[in-house]
Design a protein around this motif. Structure first.
Motif, mmCIF file in Angstrom:
data_model
loop_
_atom_site.group_PDB
_atom_site.id
_atom_site.type_symbol
_atom_site.label_atom_id
_atom_site.label_comp_id
_atom_site.label_asym_id
_atom_site.label_seq_id
_atom_site.Cartn_x
_atom_site.Cartn_y
_atom_site.Cartn_z
ATOM 1 N N ASP A 1 0.879 -1.126 -0.268
ATOM 2 C CA ASP A 1 -0.008 0.115 0.171
ATOM 3 C C ASP A 1 0.853 1.300 0.078
ATOM 4 O O ASP A 1 0.246 2.474 -0.220
ATOM 5 C CB ASP A 1 -1.107 0.169 1.321
ATOM 6 N N LEU A 2 2.225 1.117 0.104
ATOM 7 C CA LEU A 2 3.074 2.302 0.174
ATOM 8 C C LEU A 2 3.100 2.906 -1.176
ATOM 9 O O LEU A 2 3.000 2.404 -2.174
ATOM 10 C CB LEU A 2 4.516 1.991 0.749
ATOM 11 N N ASN A 3 3.480 4.349 -1.139
ATOM 12 C CA ASN A 3 3.588 5.004 -2.475
ATOM 13 C C ASN A 3 5.339 5.057 -2.486
ATOM 14 O O ASN A 3 5.980 5.971 -2.311
ATOM 15 C CB ASN A 3 3.083 6.225 -2.414
ATOM 16 N N ILE A 4 5.760 4.162 -3.324
ATOM 17 C CA ILE A 4 7.312 4.080 -3.325
ATOM 18 C C ILE A 4 7.501 4.451 -4.887
ATOM 19 O O ILE A 4 7.236 4.035 -5.694
ATOM 20 C CB ILE A 4 7.747 2.450 -3.459
ATOM 21 N N GLU A 5 8.262 5.772 -4.601
ATOM 22 C CA GLU A 5 8.858 6.421 -6.020
ATOM 23 C C GLU A 5 9.801 5.741 -6.553
ATOM 24 O O GLU A 5 9.946 5.585 -7.775
ATOM 25 C CB GLU A 5 8.975 8.015 -5.788
ATOM 26 N N ILE A 6 10.752 5.266 -5.878
ATOM 27 C CA ILE A 6 12.117 4.788 -6.412
ATOM 28 C C ILE A 6 12.599 3.946 -5.331
ATOM 29 O O ILE A 6 12.559 4.414 -4.081
ATOM 30 C CB ILE A 6 13.094 5.797 -6.984
ATOM 31 N N GLN A 7 13.563 2.816 -5.766
ATOM 32 C CA GLN A 7 14.464 2.069 -4.761
ATOM 33 C C GLN A 7 15.774 2.278 -5.255
ATOM 34 O O GLN A 7 15.909 2.190 -6.407
ATOM 35 C CB GLN A 7 13.931 0.677 -4.484
ATOM 36 N N LEU A 8 16.708 2.557 -4.269
ATOM 37 C CA LEU A 8 17.947 2.813 -4.523
ATOM 38 C C LEU A 8 18.901 1.811 -3.785
ATOM 39 O O LEU A 8 18.281 1.257 -2.495
ATOM 40 C CB LEU A 8 18.272 4.331 -4.324
ATOM 41 N N GLU A 9 20.302 1.836 -4.303
ATOM 42 C CA GLU A 9 21.058 0.905 -3.462
ATOM 43 C C GLU A 9 21.849 1.156 -2.399
ATOM 44 O O GLU A 9 22.663 0.393 -1.815
ATOM 45 C CB GLU A 9 21.869 0.012 -4.390
ATOM 46 N N SER A 10 21.791 2.525 -2.154
ATOM 47 C CA SER A 10 22.543 2.779 -0.901
ATOM 48 C C SER A 10 22.032 3.898 -0.077
ATOM 49 O O SER A 10 21.267 4.875 -0.668
ATOM 50 C CB SER A 10 24.050 3.362 -1.170
ATOM 51 N N SER A 11 22.165 4.280 1.253
ATOM 52 C CA SER A 11 21.799 5.502 1.834
ATOM 53 C C SER A 11 22.472 6.733 1.321
ATOM 54 O O SER A 11 21.631 7.735 1.304
ATOM 55 C CB SER A 11 22.216 5.389 3.437
ATOM 56 N N ILE A 12 23.655 6.756 0.891
ATOM 57 C CA ILE A 12 24.064 7.968 0.040
ATOM 58 C C ILE A 12 23.305 8.408 -0.996
ATOM 59 O O ILE A 12 23.009 9.611 -1.133
ATOM 60 C CB ILE A 12 25.644 7.512 -0.264
ATOM 61 N N ALA A 13 22.994 7.522 -1.873
ATOM 62 C CA ALA A 13 22.130 7.907 -2.857
ATOM 63 C C ALA A 13 20.600 8.238 -2.795
ATOM 64 O O ALA A 13 20.205 9.318 -3.175
ATOM 65 C CB ALA A 13 22.065 6.738 -3.816
#
Length: 299
Positions: A218-230
């Protein structure tokens, strides 16, 4: 290190798939590399590489030899470590791994202090997400690692290292930042940038959400990235929010670049853990664990 230099040449060429790069890495000439490979192929009576102009690939026999070469060099490293320890010398080679958050926020300082304290100990370091690091421990390519949110495997020993809190943050100045506190039910309306599948951080977040009846679907996930820095960089130029370790946003909070949004009734904590194969305990792995614990206190 005691080994057949031809095998080292083969291993280097197989890793780089380049005679030129292998020559540079081994500090020998390219003709010398070619000579060693030909002699090894003659000795084994089989072709190890397929040559197509400047490109080379491993043959089936080459792939088999590469698998055994990796095991052989790992055994040599373990032998050197054990022999050094018999002499009560803090020396040898340690293969260390860490999941992304730990690798970026906690371990750099600890590794630098560890090397300064024990200069005779060599170590390699692997950074990946929790799933990937765990698989390398299971395949005996990493001696010891620190991960978060790990699924527990019976072949692995888990030892608690430190506590961590995961918080919801957004860009200071964002409309979301004006909300000092939200309820869990408001989460699905907020555009989120999250870690990739396989991330220990993501597992911990989703497990915590299940406790307050929030379905990740149900979450509105705009994008998934591979590091906290990004992710932090993305936040600075978007209207999104994210869940990150409090350890990874200390600087951004201090300089008012990011702000924390409290979620009523949802506190997310986790434990970073040491992982290693059951029964694979050496003086070096135990020394590393004791050193990390004594030199890091998470308040």
């Amino acid at each position: 290190m005691i080994f057949d230099f031809r095998l080292r040449v083969f291993y280097t060429v197989a890793q780089r798939l380049s005679f030129t790069k292998a020559a540079g890495e081994l500090f020998i000439t390219q003709p010398a590399v070619t000579k060693h490979i030909r002699e090894l192929e003659h000795q084994l009576n089989t072709q190890l590489f397929k040559r197509n102009g400047n490109n080379i690939t491993l043959t089936t026999a080459g792939k088999v030899l590469l698998q055994y070469a990796e095991k052989i060099f790992q055994t040599y490293a373990e032998m050197e470590t054990e022999l050094a320890q018999l002499s009560n010398i803090e020396a040898g080679t340690l293969h260390i791994g860490a999941s992304t958050t730990v690798a970026q926020t906690i371990l750099p300082r600890l590794l630098a202090l560890f090397k300064k304290t024990y200069p005779a100990i060599a170590f390699t370091f692997t950074q990946a997400n929790t799933d990937q690091v765990t698989q390398q421990v299971l395949s005996d390519k990493i001696d010891i690692a620190i991960v978060e949110g790990a699924a527990h495997y019976p072949q692995i020993t888990y030892t608690p290292f430190a506590k961590d809190e995961i918080v919801l943050v957004t860009r200071a100045g964002n409309q979301l930042a004006k909300k000092a506190e939200i309820t869990p039910k408001q989460l699905p309306a907020i555009p989120l940038v999250l870690r990739e599948a396989g991330s220990g951080t993501l597992d911990v977040i989703f497990n915590a959400m299940a406790g307050v009846q929030i379905n990740p679907k149900d979450l509105n996930i705009e994008i998934q990235l591979e590091s906290s820095i990004a992710i932090k960089e993305y936040l600075l130029y978007s209207e999104t929010a994210t869940f990150l370790s409090i350890q990874s946003v200390v600087s951004e909070l201090k300089y008012n670049e990011l702000t924390v949004i409290d979620i009523k009734g949802l506190d997310i904590f986790r434990t970073f853990e040491f992982i290693q194969l059951q029964g694979k305990y050496t003086r070096l792995t135990e020394l590393f664990k004791r050193f990390c614990i004594s030199n890091y206190n998470l308040k």
